[in-house]
Design a protein around this motif. Structure first.
Motif, mmCIF file in Angstrom:
data_model
loop_
_atom_site.group_PDB
_atom_site.id
_atom_site.type_symbol
_atom_site.label_atom_id
_atom_site.label_comp_id
_atom_site.label_asym_id
_atom_site.label_seq_id
_atom_site.Cartn_x
_atom_site.Cartn_y
_atom_site.Cartn_z
ATOM 1 N N GLY A 1 -7.525 4.869 -2.228
ATOM 2 C CA GLY A 1 -6.262 3.975 -2.056
ATOM 3 C C GLY A 1 -4.739 4.348 -3.009
ATOM 4 N N SER A 2 -4.719 5.212 -2.997
ATOM 5 C CA SER A 2 -3.377 5.545 -3.380
ATOM 6 C C SER A 2 -2.198 5.630 -2.332
ATOM 7 C CB SER A 2 -2.146 7.186 -4.025
ATOM 8 O OG SER A 2 -2.841 7.790 -3.147
ATOM 9 N N GLY A 3 -2.581 5.461 -1.038
ATOM 10 C CA GLY A 3 -2.096 5.108 0.342
ATOM 11 C C GLY A 3 -1.769 6.350 1.242
ATOM 12 N N LYS A 4 -2.514 7.497 0.986
ATOM 13 C CA LYS A 4 -2.447 8.457 2.072
ATOM 14 C C LYS A 4 -2.378 7.395 3.543
ATOM 15 C CE LYS A 4 -5.651 10.735 -0.092
ATOM 16 N NZ LYS A 4 -6.120 10.291 -1.389
ATOM 17 N N SER A 5 -4.613 7.547 3.410
ATOM 18 C CA SER A 5 -4.729 7.039 4.985
ATOM 19 C C SER A 5 -4.061 6.587 5.515
ATOM 20 C CB SER A 5 -5.989 6.657 4.931
ATOM 21 O OG SER A 5 -6.302 7.537 4.444
ATOM 22 N N THR A 6 -2.926 5.041 5.051
ATOM 23 C CA THR A 6 -2.257 4.423 5.856
ATOM 24 C C THR A 6 -1.139 5.038 6.130
ATOM 25 O OG1 THR A 6 -3.410 2.915 3.619
ATOM 26 C CG2 THR A 6 -1.346 2.302 4.658
ATOM 27 N N THR A 7 -0.740 6.163 5.480
ATOM 28 C CA THR A 7 0.589 6.736 5.459
ATOM 29 C C THR A 7 0.556 7.436 7.031
ATOM 30 O OG1 THR A 7 1.414 7.229 3.068
ATOM 31 C CG2 THR A 7 2.065 8.863 4.951
ATOM 32 N N MET A 8 -0.704 7.811 7.299
ATOM 33 C CA MET A 8 -1.400 8.331 8.183
ATOM 34 C C MET A 8 -1.452 7.678 9.252
ATOM 35 S SD MET A 8 -4.423 11.310 7.494
ATOM 36 C CE MET A 8 -3.744 13.053 6.837
ATOM 37 N N LYS A 9 -2.031 6.453 8.960
ATOM 38 C CA LYS A 9 -2.566 5.469 10.567
ATOM 39 C C LYS A 9 -0.823 4.710 10.816
ATOM 40 C CE LYS A 9 -7.200 3.970 8.942
ATOM 41 N NZ LYS A 9 -7.669 2.726 8.290
ATOM 42 N N ALA A 10 -0.034 5.267 9.616
ATOM 43 C CA ALA A 10 1.358 4.786 10.322
ATOM 44 C C ALA A 10 1.810 5.979 11.233
ATOM 45 C CB ALA A 10 1.922 4.559 8.645
ATOM 46 N N LEU A 11 1.616 6.845 10.896
ATOM 47 C CA LEU A 11 2.592 8.090 12.216
ATOM 48 C C LEU A 11 1.630 8.127 12.878
ATOM 49 C CD1 LEU A 11 4.313 10.611 11.403
ATOM 50 C CD2 LEU A 11 2.300 11.932 10.938
ATOM 51 N N ALA B 1 0.983 -1.185 0.198
ATOM 52 C CA ALA B 1 0.287 0.247 -0.354
ATOM 53 C C ALA B 1 0.516 1.413 0.273
ATOM 54 C CB ALA B 1 -0.613 0.251 1.538
ATOM 55 N N VAL B 2 1.551 1.258 0.526
ATOM 56 C CA VAL B 2 2.818 2.056 0.379
ATOM 57 C C VAL B 2 3.915 2.026 0.250
ATOM 58 C CG1 VAL B 2 3.729 4.138 2.257
ATOM 59 C CG2 VAL B 2 1.695 3.940 2.013
ATOM 60 N N ASP B 3 4.953 2.227 -0.754
ATOM 61 C CA ASP B 3 6.188 2.373 -1.263
ATOM 62 C C ASP B 3 6.921 3.178 -0.899
ATOM 63 O OD1 ASP B 3 7.446 0.538 -2.264
ATOM 64 O OD2 ASP B 3 7.058 0.522 -4.326
ATOM 65 N N ASP B 4 7.930 2.904 -0.091
ATOM 66 C CA ASP B 4 9.062 3.932 0.483
ATOM 67 C C ASP B 4 8.795 5.103 0.593
ATOM 68 O OD1 ASP B 4 11.951 3.894 0.438
ATOM 69 O OD2 ASP B 4 12.499 4.459 -1.586
ATOM 70 N N VAL B 5 8.090 5.622 0.606
ATOM 71 C CA VAL B 5 7.672 6.765 1.150
ATOM 72 C C VAL B 5 8.323 8.244 2.415
ATOM 73 C CG1 VAL B 5 6.155 8.157 2.039
ATOM 74 C CG2 VAL B 5 5.177 6.820 0.361
ATOM 75 N N SER B 6 9.602 8.647 2.171
ATOM 76 C CA SER B 6 10.384 9.714 2.989
ATOM 77 C C SER B 6 9.580 11.137 2.696
ATOM 78 C CB SER B 6 11.267 9.585 1.838
ATOM 79 O OG SER B 6 11.914 8.122 2.892
ATOM 80 N N LEU B 7 8.923 11.417 3.769
ATOM 81 C CA LEU B 7 8.540 12.961 3.999
ATOM 82 C C LEU B 7 9.071 13.688 4.969
ATOM 83 C CD1 LEU B 7 5.728 13.684 5.121
ATOM 84 C CD2 LEU B 7 4.455 12.917 2.991
ATOM 85 N N THR B 8 9.288 15.270 5.121
ATOM 86 C CA THR B 8 9.786 15.826 6.490
ATOM 87 C C THR B 8 8.921 16.912 6.054
ATOM 88 O OG1 THR B 8 12.091 15.009 6.065
ATOM 89 C CG2 THR B 8 11.659 16.963 7.364
ATOM 90 N N ILE B 9 8.297 16.735 7.681
ATOM 91 C CA ILE B 9 7.517 18.723 7.528
ATOM 92 C C ILE B 9 8.173 19.164 8.634
ATOM 93 C CG2 ILE B 9 5.521 19.452 7.729
ATOM 94 C CD1 ILE B 9 3.769 16.541 7.471
#
Lengths: 278, 298
Positions: free
Chosen positions: B48-58, B27-35
Motif C-alpha cells: 500500500g505504499s504506492g509501488k504498484s500505482t507507480t508501475m500502473k501509471a508507467l 496513493a502517489v505523492d510527487d514521485v520522480s525517478l529516472t532509470i
C-alpha cells in the motif's frame, strides 16, 4: 467449451420435437404444416434464447474476468489500442454465437428436410386415398414445402443473430462502466425487454400529445429510441416460423439497422473504455 | 550508453476518490525517478505504499493526477510507448484453456509478430524459462512458479528494452524464486532495463543496482544500492583460517591505533535461503544417484 454443451441439449430437443406429434395430428387438413411450425418454433425459440443469453452473459463477463485474473494488465501493457481490445472481445463472442447458430441451423435444416419429405409423402398418400384433384394436391404440397427449409427460414435465423449482435454490443457498453457483472446482466436484460415495447411506448406517447409535438420532443424520442433498440423490428423471426415470406429489402434494412446499433454501442463503449483506469 | 532514460517519472501524483468523503486518497505523492538503460532499479516499500500505482501509471493503466511518465522518451499514455515494455503483474493468471505455447503465441501476436519470427521467439522464450516440457500443457494446470515463468516469457516475447516486474517472486518457493532471480540477472547482462517492485528486500539487494524506497506514496530514499547500504565509517575484513593468536594480534593493532575502535569479530553466516538451496541440490543429487543405482541393478 461449455457453450457447446448447449448444442448437445439443442440436438436432443430437436430430435424430441421431430418425433412429437400434436394431439390433432393428421386429423385436420393443415396438420402437416402445423407439425413443421411446431418443430421450427421449438428450434428457433431455443436458438433465440441461447444466442441472447450467451451474448449478454458472455459479454458481461469479458472485462471483469480479465481484470480479476490480471490478464487485462498483460494485454493492455502490450502495444494494443484499447479499441482493438474491445472489438476483439466483441468479435470473439459474435463468432462463437455465429458458429453455434450455424451448427444449430444445420441440425434444424437436416431434421426439417427429412420431416418435410416424410410429410409430403403422407400428403401424397392422403391424395390417393381421398382422390384429390391434381391442383388440390399441388396446392397442399406447396403449402407443406413452404414450411420446410427455405431462404425465409434462413432470414429468420439471420434475424436471431442480428438481435444477439445488438445485445452483445449493448452488454459490452454497459460493462465498460458497470462495477459488477450482475449489474451489467440485469440492465442488459431490462433493456432487452424494454426494446420490445419501444415502438408501442413511443407511438402511445406521441399520440397522447393532443396539441401535437414539437420538433425538439420528436428528436428527443428518436434519441431515446437509439438508446433502447427497437426489437419489434426484428419480429420477422415470428413470420419466418409461420413460413411467411420476408422481402429482401426488409432483411437488408434489418442488417443495416443492426450494424448501426452495434456500431453506436461499440463507439460509446470505446469512449468510456479508452480512459478507464485499472 | 544511451542518453534517453528508459524510465522518466516527473513529479507523479495519483489520487483516488474516496467513497463517502470529499477528500481524495493520495496513493502517489510527487514521485520522480529516472532509470537509465541497462539499469536494474528496485522500488521497495511496504504494502500500500504506492509501488504498484507507480508501475500502473508507467504502463498507462492509470492516468496521473499530476506529473508525467515517459518510457524511452515516449509518453506512457501513448500506446506505442508499450512497444518497448514487457510487464509481469503480481500473481498473474492467463487464459486457462490455452497451453503454455499457445499463451506465448497469443501475446506475440498482440505485439504484431507473425510467421517464422513468432515461432522462433516462442521456442526461445520457452527454453529460456525452462518450460519446453510443459509447452503443450494447459496453463490451468501450471504451478505457481510455472505461471510466474510463463508470465516472464510473455513479458519478454517481443524483446522489450524495459521490463517491469511487480513482485516477481511472490508466492514462489525458494528454488523457483532463485530461478527467476537468475533470469533477471541474465536480462541485466543482456542490457535490458529492469524496473522491479518488491517488498522482499533481500531479493532486491541481490539483483538491483539502483534502489528507491517508497513510503506512503513518497520516495524517501533513492540512489545506487552500494552507496545506500554502505556504512561509511566501518570496514569489513574477511580472513580465512585465522588462528586465535592472529586474531588477538589484529585486535591489539586496532587497540593501539588512535582513531579506530574494535566493534565485533565472529564467523560470517550464510543466509537461510542459501542453506535451503544447497540442501535441495544435495537432496536432488542423492535421489538421482539412488535412481541410477536402482536402474543399473535392474
Amino acid at each position: 467449451m461449455k457453450v457447446f454443451y448447449f448444442l448437445g441439449v439443442f440436438a436432443v430437443l430437436m430430435l424430441a420435437a421431430s418425433f412429437f406429434e400434436m394431439p390433432w395430428s393428421r386429423t385436420t387438413e393443415d396438420s402437416a404444416e402445423q407439425e413443421l411450425i411446431v418443430l421450427k418454433s421449438t428450434a428457433m425459440g431455443a436458438m433465440a434464447m441461447f444466442s441472447i443469453l450467451f451474448a449478454i452473459a458472455a459479454t458481461a463477463l469479458l472485462i471483469p474476468k480479465d481484470l480479476e485474473d490480471r490478464t487485462l494488465y498483460t494485454i493492455l501493457s502490450k502495444p494494443v489500442p484499447r479499441l482493438d481490445y474491445l472489438i476483439g472481445k466483441l468479435a470473439g463472442v459474435l463468432i462463437l454465437v455465429t458458429v453455434s447458430l450455424l451448427l444449430m441451423n444445420g441440425l434444424l435444416s437436416i431434421i426439417l428436410h427429412f420431416k418435410t419429405e416424410e410429410l409430403l409423402l403422407v400428403e401424397m398418400a392422403k391424395a390417393e386415398a381421398h382422390g384429390w384433384s391434381a391442383e388440390h394436391l399441388e396446392l397442399r404440397l406447396s403449402a407443406v414445402a413452404q414450411q420446410g427449409v427455405t431462404w425465409t427460414l434462413q432470414a429468420g435465423i439471420g434475424a436471431i443473430l442480428f438481435k444477439a449482435m445488438v445485445m452483445a454490443s449493448l452488454a459490452l457498453l454497459i460493462s465498460t462502466f458497470s462495477s459488477s457483472t450482475l449489474f451489467t446482466i440485469v440492465i442488459a436484460v431490462v433493456i432487452y425487454f424494454m426494446g420490445h415495447f419501444t415502438e408501442d411506448a413511443r407511438n402511445y406517447w406521441l399520440h397522447s400529445q393532443s396539441g401535437g409535438v414539437s420538433k425538439e420532443v420528436k428528436l428527443m424520442t428518436q434519441g431515446i429510441a437509439l438508446i433502447f433498440p427497437d426489437f419489434q423490428l426484428y419480429n420477422i423471426i415470428d413470420s419466418t416460423i409461420e413460413g411467411k415470406k420476408v422481402p429482401q429489402g426488409i432483411f437488408t434494412r434489418l442488417a443495416i439497422l443492426t450494424l448501426f446499433y452495434s456500431g453506436i454501442y461499440s463507439v460509446l463503449a470505446w469512449f468510456t473504455f479508452r480512459k478507464k483506469e485499472f | 550508453m544511451e542518453d534517453i532514460p528508459a524510465v522518466q517519472i516527473n513529479h507523479l501524483v495519483k489520487e483516488f476518490p474516496s467513497p463517502f468523503r470529499k477528500t481524495k486518497i493520495r496513493a502517489v505523492d510527487d514521485v520522480s525517478l529516472t532509470i537509465m538503460p541497462g539499469e536494474v532499479y528496485g522500488l521497495i516499500g511496504p504494502n500500500g505504499s504506492g509501488k504498484s500505482t507507480t508501475m500502473k501509471a508507467l504502463l498507462g493503466l492509470l492516468r496521473p493526477t499530476a506529473g508525467s511518465c515517459y518510457v524511452f522518451g515516449k509518453n506512457s499514455l501513448k500506446t506505442d510507448s508499450r512497444q518497448e515494455i514487457g510487464f509481469l503483474p503480481e500473481n498473474p493468471y492467463f487464459y486457462k484453456h490455452l497451453s503454455g505455447e499457445e499463451t506465448l503465441r497469443f501475446y506475440a501476436k498482440l505485439c504484431g509478430m507473425r510467421g517464422k519470427a513468432l515461432n522462433n521467439h516462442v521456442d526461445k522464450m520457452l527454453e529460456m524459462v525452462s518450460l519446453q516440457d510443459a509447452r503443450k500443457r494447459r496453463v490451468g494446470g501450471y504451478s505457481k512458479g510455472m505461471l510466474q515463468r510463463i508470465g516472464l516469457a510473455q513479458a519478454l516475447i517481443h524483446e522489450p528494452r524495459l521490463i517491469i516486474l511487480d513482485e516477481p517472486t511472490a508466492g514462489v518457493d525458494p528454488v523457483g524464486s532463485r530461478e527467476i532471480r537468475d533470469l533477471i540477472v541474465q536480462l541485466k547482462d543482456k542490457g535490458v532495463t529492469v524496473f522491479l517492485c518488491s517488498h522482499l528486500l533481500e531479493q532486491v539487494q541481490e539483483v538491483c543496482d539502483h534502489v528507491g524506497i517508497i513510503f506512503n506514496g513518497k520516495i524517501v530514499k533513492a540512489g545506487p544500492l552500494e552507496d545506500l547500504i554502505a556504512i561509511e565509517d566501518q570496514t569489513e575484513i574477511l580472513i580465512k583460517d585465522a588462528g586465535p593468536r592472529t586474531l588477538a594480534r589484529i585486535k591489539a593493532v586496532i587497540a593501539d591505533s588512535e582513531n579506530a575502535d574494535f566493534i565485533s569479530m565472529g564467523k560470517p553466516r550464510t543466509t537461510l535461503e542459501r542453506l535451503f538451496l544447497d540442501e535441495a541440490k544435495k537432496s536432488n543429487a542423492t535421489t538421482m544417484t539412488a535412481d541410477q543405482k536402482g536402474g543399473d541393478r535392474a
